[in-house]
Write an enzyme that holds these catalytic residues in place. Structure first.
Site, mmCIF file in Angstrom:
data_model
loop_
_atom_site.group_PDB
_atom_site.id
_atom_site.type_symbol
_atom_site.label_atom_id
_atom_site.label_comp_id
_atom_site.label_asym_id
_atom_site.label_seq_id
_atom_site.Cartn_x
_atom_site.Cartn_y
_atom_site.Cartn_z
ATOM 1 N N LYS A 102 11.352 -18.196 23.701
ATOM 2 C CA LYS A 102 12.069 -17.246 23.523
ATOM 3 C C LYS A 102 12.915 -16.677 24.741
ATOM 4 O O LYS A 102 12.387 -17.709 25.966
ATOM 5 C CB LYS A 102 11.130 -15.848 22.734
ATOM 6 C CG LYS A 102 10.363 -16.535 22.526
ATOM 7 C CD LYS A 102 10.559 -15.873 20.296
ATOM 8 C CE LYS A 102 9.526 -16.118 19.604
ATOM 9 N NZ LYS A 102 10.085 -16.964 18.272
ATOM 10 N N HIS B 205 6.624 -25.962 13.072
ATOM 11 C CA HIS B 205 7.686 -26.590 12.265
ATOM 12 C C HIS B 205 8.228 -27.733 13.513
ATOM 13 O O HIS B 205 9.167 -28.257 12.856
ATOM 14 C CB HIS B 205 9.129 -25.833 13.569
ATOM 15 C CG HIS B 205 8.467 -23.841 12.978
ATOM 16 N ND1 HIS B 205 8.433 -23.779 11.537
ATOM 17 C CD2 HIS B 205 9.358 -22.434 13.265
ATOM 18 C CE1 HIS B 205 8.302 -22.968 10.643
ATOM 19 N NE2 HIS B 205 8.791 -22.456 11.506
ATOM 20 N N ARG C 221 0.796 -1.002 -0.246
ATOM 21 C CA ARG C 221 0.087 -0.164 0.171
ATOM 22 C C ARG C 221 0.709 1.157 -0.208
ATOM 23 O O ARG C 221 0.432 2.661 -0.425
ATOM 24 C CB ARG C 221 -0.582 0.096 1.107
ATOM 25 C CG ARG C 221 -2.408 -1.074 1.851
ATOM 26 C CD ARG C 221 -2.811 -0.771 2.100
ATOM 27 N NE ARG C 221 -3.299 -2.119 2.514
ATOM 28 C CZ ARG C 221 -4.253 -2.778 3.703
ATOM 29 N NH1 ARG C 221 -4.943 -1.217 4.042
ATOM 30 N NH2 ARG C 221 -4.660 -3.548 4.203
ATOM 31 N N GLU D 80 15.502 -19.916 21.658
ATOM 32 C CA GLU D 80 15.593 -19.026 20.936
ATOM 33 C C GLU D 80 16.465 -18.016 21.932
ATOM 34 O O GLU D 80 15.623 -17.838 22.775
ATOM 35 C CB GLU D 80 14.476 -18.104 20.184
ATOM 36 C CG GLU D 80 14.363 -19.110 19.497
ATOM 37 C CD GLU D 80 13.857 -18.283 18.042
ATOM 38 O OE1 GLU D 80 14.018 -17.395 16.650
ATOM 39 O OE2 GLU D 80 12.456 -18.372 18.163
ATOM 40 N N LYS E 110 2.967 -19.505 6.752
ATOM 41 C CA LYS E 110 2.611 -19.551 8.374
ATOM 42 C C LYS E 110 2.355 -18.874 9.128
ATOM 43 O O LYS E 110 3.292 -17.730 8.808
ATOM 44 C CB LYS E 110 3.219 -20.751 8.967
ATOM 45 C CG LYS E 110 4.607 -20.109 9.238
ATOM 46 C CD LYS E 110 4.818 -20.990 10.907
ATOM 47 C CE LYS E 110 4.678 -19.868 11.939
ATOM 48 N NZ LYS E 110 5.505 -19.005 11.975
HETATM 49 C C1 BG6 Z 1 9.566 -18.397 12.956
HETATM 50 C C2 BG6 Z 1 8.275 -18.097 13.828
HETATM 51 O O1 BG6 Z 1 8.858 -19.028 11.862
HETATM 52 O O2 BG6 Z 1 10.188 -18.592 13.296
HETATM 53 C C3 BG6 Z 1 9.554 -16.947 14.800
HETATM 54 O O3 BG6 Z 1 7.341 -17.201 13.859
HETATM 55 C C4 BG6 Z 1 11.051 -17.636 15.192
HETATM 56 O O4 BG6 Z 1 9.061 -16.903 15.892
HETATM 57 C C5 BG6 Z 1 11.239 -18.375 13.312
HETATM 58 O O5 BG6 Z 1 12.262 -16.487 15.321
HETATM 59 C C6 BG6 Z 1 12.684 -19.300 14.082
HETATM 60 O O6 BG6 Z 1 12.957 -19.760 12.761
HETATM 61 P P1 BG6 Z 1 14.709 -20.165 12.520
HETATM 62 O O7 BG6 Z 1 14.776 -20.329 11.023
HETATM 63 O O8 BG6 Z 1 15.105 -18.678 13.390
HETATM 64 O O9 BG6 Z 1 14.784 -20.963 13.540
#
Ligand code: BG6
Length: 491
Positions: free
Chosen positions: A340, A240, A50, A216, A148
């Site tokens: 997280k 995942h 947009r 993470e 996703k």
């Molecule tokens: C994404 C999630 O699908 O995957 C994120 O929405 C997450 O929250 C990310 O941080 C992690 O991906 P990767 O490849 O860094 O392990």
């Protein structure tokens, strides 16, 4: 260097072109594939959003993003300029059937493979696809790529699947789970089905349990709006983590044909034992990070990260015990944990084997460790088999846990391409093997939704855990109750 076969010349329209995903992931991935000769220069990448931009400003933004997200050693000035020349921009509200669709149409070539990449919020998938159909932009050679999460729950997922399905066939629909594009995740099938040593042990006679950890250090990363609505179960487990579980638990497919592989994954999803409401408290743990420290630096808690001090009850950590109801996996728990603001970024699968049935060696001769196959998905990609070995030399019989180690970087000495590179090329080639089929998406929601419902009905909230820890202590209790422990050699 293997010979790289170029993909057909294509037009790729990215809706949500000014967003984080496009700038951080899609453009760098396309740049690398261009640099390596897989994307031909005649191809066009058309950003649609947009914002009131033009080609020039969009290219400037893309250049900044590439300079930020691609290491300088990989950015060749001449190649970069040629790549930027492939970028175009159309100002368009794709949810509006009366938007400036002719401007987009003008940029497209009827003969080419056409990829519509929806880097937008999932509630726009239906409306955007409907408009694409209405304005006649969907050709036989078109594909749509959906990020996703597909939906927020089973009902909304089904609606999206239906809406998109009215415009695009299943063969034209590419539902991304970017974990499937990771080299080490693709290697799971190779590990299992190109080697015989593990497959013969791959069952409940020999395997005690499986652990899957996706940790993470990051928190919200500017995605508070999306994340607070989703939470960790929807964001990481529904897709995942369950896909990783499928690749470990699936039966050998009869071929590598996309549907044969996906049939086997689907069977696993359908065999997941439902977690009943009364079991949710004992089989799942949800947590939310509180202030803490990572790498010695103070880190605010989730509420402060949200910015409004709101008493959100969204979970940022999940641990759970899953079971796959098949002959192969009866009584082999799969422990999953993801969160997280954990101490380190690591994705790892641990397959733990049963102990020896009879102890030949005296128990005091060793610090006994069970045999474990440890598959490191990221970072420091590799595999390790933990084994007991005799310590050399005199001084009595002494055994130590050691390991057979493969570090992929050392073995192959090459860059691991980002998952999006492979997945984008597969969409152009029209190969859906590494994408989720509609029934997989539904089956994953069917298993996850009762957990969400049971959590919502409970009076308790996610348990706080300090940022920089491995989650609430209840996650440790979850596995220790069964006489097992989380694999802690991470690092
Ligand atoms: C994404 C999630 O699908 O995957 C994120 O929405 C997450 O929250 C990310 O941080 C992690 O991906 P990767 O490849 O860094 O392990």
């Amino acid at each position: 260097m293997p010979k790289i076969i170029p993909v057909p010349v294509f037009d790729c329209v990215v809706f949500g072109a000014t967003g984080d995903l496009t700038l951080r992931k899609l453009l760098p991935a396309l740049y690398y594939r261009f640099r390596d000769g897989q994307v031909q220069e005649d191809s066009r990448i058309i950003g649609a959003a947009r914002s009131d931009l033009d080609d020039h400003v969009f290219r400037q933004r893309a250049e900044q993003a590439l300079q930020h997200h691609v290491p300088a050693k990989d950015l060749d000035a001449d190649l970069l300029q040629r790549f930027l020349g492939m970028l175009h921009y159309v100002r368009l509200d794709a949810t509006d059937p009366d938007g400036d669709w002719p401007a987009l149409s003008e940029r497209l070539d009827a003969e080419r493979v056409r990829v519509f990449y929806l880097a937008t919020s999932p509630d726009l998938y239906g409306p955007v696809c409907r408009n694409l159909g209405k304005v006649g932009l969907v050709t036989d050679q078109s594909r749509v790529v959906l990020e996703k999460p597909i939906g927020h729950d089973l009902a909304s997922a089904r609606k999206i699947l239906r809406d998109v399905g009215e415009v695009f066939t299943e063969a034209q629909t590419f539902r991304i789970d970017h974990y499937l594009g990771k080299e080490t995740v693709q290697n799971l099938m190779v590990l299992r089905f190109a080697n015989t040593i593990f497959e013969r042990l791959w069952n409940s006679d020999v395997i005690d349990h499986v652990q899957i950890t996706v940790a993470e250090t990051v928190g919200l990363e500017g995605r508070a709006g999306y994340y607070d609505h989703a939470g960790q179960l929807r964001d990481m487990v529904q897709n995942h983590m369950l896909q990783l579980l499928c690749l470990i638990a699936m039966e050998p497919p009869v071929s590598l044909d996309a549907d044969r592989v996906r049939d086997e994954k689907l069977k696993v999803l359908r065999a997941l034992k439902p977690i009943a409401p009364h079991e949710v408290a004992s089989l799942t743990v949800r947590g939310q990070y509180a202030p803490g420290a990572i790498d010695g630096k103070p880190v605010p808690g989730y509420h402060a990260d949200l910015g409004d001090g709101d008493a959100s009850t969204t979970e940022t950590f999940v641990a759970l015990k899953a079971e796959v109801n098949t002959w192969r996996w009866a009584n082999v728990p799969f422990y999953l944990r993801t969160g997280k603001r954990l101490p380190q970024k690591v994705s790892e699968i641990v397959v733990q084997f049963r102990p020896a049935p009879f102890a030949v060696f005296p128990p005091e001769s060793a610090d006994w460790q069970p045999n474990r196959l440890i598959i490191r998905l990221q970072p420091e990609e590799g595999m390790r088999v933990g084994m007991m070995t005799k310590d050399p030399g005199p001084g009595g019989l002494r055994l130590s846990p050691t390991g057979l180690d493969i570090r992929f970087e050392k073995t192959f000495g090459t860059r691991f391409p980002d998952a999006y590179e492979r997945l984008l090329m597969d969409t152009v080639r029209g190969n859906p093997t590494l994408f989720m089929r509609h029934d997989e998406v539904e089956a994953a929601w069917c298993w996850v939704e009762p957990i969400l419902d049971a959590w919502a009905a409970r009076p308790d909230h996610p348990r706080p855990y300090p940022a920089g820890s491995w989650g609430p202590t209840a996650a440790i209790a979850l596995i220790e109750r069964d006489g097992r422990t989380w694999h802690e050699e991470l690092g």
